[in-house]
Design an enzyme around this catalytic site. Structure first.
Site: not given
Length: 346
Positions: A49, A150, A212, A241, A258, A261-262
Site C-alpha cells: 500500500t 453490508d 482503513r 499514517e 496497521h 493481518g500480519y
C-alpha cells in the site's frame, strides 16, 4: 537471446526475493520511494500500500501489470490503469484469518476489562467479505449475538438477513469495521464512522477499526470518547499514517501499527498471489507457488472461548504491542515494516 522482463518490487514483501529471478530482472526498492524513473522500463510492478500507483508514477512507463500483495487497492488509480491497459491484481482474502485472530485478541481485551462473556454481547460487523464473514462465523461459535451490515451484498441477496447501518448500530455492544475504502459512489465508506455513526451507537459500546484509517473521522471518534458515548476502542488502521492522532493513540485500549493481518500465513498467501499473477501473465511455471518454509493454517472450528483465553497470548501479545506503539509512535513505519509475523492457530 530474449531479454528478461524488468520487474520492480517492494523490498518489504516477504518470501519474494529469489523466486522470480530465474525468469526476470527484479529490482527491489522501498515501496514509499519508488519513482517514475524506477518503473519507466518495468513491465511489472509488485507493490504494497505504500506505493501510490497513479498517473504521476506510471505515465510513459512500460508497466502492463500491477500486482499488489494486499487485499486493498485504494493506492492504485484503477481508472488510469483501465485507460492505459494496465492489468491490476490483488491478494484478496490473503490475510482474512490473521485479521480474524487480531479481532478476537481485541475482544478478549475488551472482555477482560469489562468482565463479560460472549453470550452477553451483540457484535456488529460492518462489511461482510472475506474477513467479516470469518468474524461472523467464529463470533457465533464463541457465543456472540451477531448482526451484519453490508449494503452491496444486501442488494445482491436480500435473504442474507443483514441490516441497514442505522438499524444495526443501536443494537450493538461492539462494532467492528471491515470495509474497503471508497471515496465516492453509492457505497462510499470515506468518513463513514462519523458523528452521526457514533451517535447511533449504544452508550458504553466498543469500537474497532482495522479496515482503513480514512473510514473513520478522528474528531468524531474523540468526541464520542470524551462524551462517554464509547467505552473502549481498538485501532489498527489510522488516518494520516504514520502520523497518528496523539489523543486517539492515548485513549485506545488496543493500538497497533496497521498489522492486523500480519500473520506469517497471511503474508505467505499475499506473496503467493503476486507470484502467481505474474506467472500467469508470462506463462511461467509458478502458477501454484507457495513459500516452502511456511506451513498453511489448518482451521480449527472447535476452539472455545475459554481455550482462546488460555492460548491467545502465546501467539499474539496485543498488550505488549500496544505498549510499544504508545511508547514510540514515531517508530510506526519501523514497527510495521519489521514486524515479527504471528502464526495463525485457528
Amino acid at each position: 537471446m530474449q531479454t528478461k522482463p524488468l520487474i520492480v518490487a517492494d523490498c518489504d514483501i516477504p518470501f519474494l526475493q529469489g523466486v522470480l529471478e530465474p525468469y526476470a530482472e527484479v529490482h527491489y526498492l522501498k515501496g514509499s520511494e519508488i519513482t517514475a524513473a524506477d518503473v519507466r522500463d518495468a513491465e511489472v510492478l509488485i507493490t504494497r500500500t505504500r506505493t501510490r500507483c497513479n498517473e504521476q508514477l506510471l505515465a510513459g512507463s512500460s508497466v502492463r501489470l500491477i500486482a499488489t500483495a494486499t487485499i486493498g487497492f485504494d493506492h492504485i488509480d484503477l481508472d488510469y490503469c483501465a485507460r492505459h491497459n494496465i492489468r491490476v491484481t490483488t491478494a484478496a482474502g490473503c490475510n482474512a484469518r490473521g485479521v480474524l485472530q487480531y479481532v478476537m485478541a481485541v475482544l478478549l481485551r475488551f472482555a477482560a476489562n469489562e468482565g463479560w462473556q460472549p453470550q452477553q454481547r451483540t457484535l456488529g460487523i460492518v462489511g461482510v467479505g472475506h474477513v467479516g464473514s470469518l468474524i461472523a462465523e467464529y463470533g457465533q461459535l464463541f457465543g456472540f449475538q451477531i448482526l451484519c451490515c453490508d449494503p452491496p451484498r444486501m442488494r445482491q441477496d436480500s435473504s442474507l438477513g443483514f441490516l441497514p447501518l442505522e438499524d444495526m448500530l443501536p443494537q450493538c455492544d461492539i462494532v467492528t469495521l471491515h470495509v474497503p475504502y471508497a471515496q465516492t459512489g453509492t457505497d462510499r465508506t470515506a468518513g463513514m464512522a462519523s458523528t452521526d455513526f457514533f451517535a447511533r451507537m449504544r452508550t458504553g459500546a466498543d469500537f474497532i477499526n482495522c479496515s482503513r484509517g480514512p473510514v473513520m473521522e478522528d474528531e468524531a471518534l474523540l468526541k464520542a470518547l470524551r462524551d462517554g458515548k464509547l467505552n473502549h476502542i481498538a485501532i489498527d488502521t489510522w488516518n494520516h499514517e504514520p502520523h497518528l492522532n496523539a489523543e486517539l493513540l492515548k485513549r485506545a485500549l488496543c493500538a497497533t501499527p496497521h498489522i492486523a493481518g500480519y500473520s506469517i500465513q497471511g503474508k505467505a498467501a499475499g506473496t503467493a498471489a503476486v507470484v502467481q499473477a505474474v506467472a500467469r501473465q508470462y506463462g511461467w511455471p509458478l502458477s501454484s507457488w507457495y513459500p516452502a518454509e511456511v506451513t498453511p493454517t489448518q482451521p480449527n472450528r472447535s476452539i472455545t472461548w475459554t481455550e482462546l483465553q488460555q492460548t491467545m497470548s502465546h501467539y499474539f501479545d496485543i498488550e505488549a504491542e500496544t505498549a510499544e506503539l504508545k511508547a514510540h509512535p514515531e517508530r510506526f513505519e519501523q514497527l510495521r515494516n519489521h514486524y515479527t509475523y504471528r502464526t495463525e492457530f485457528f
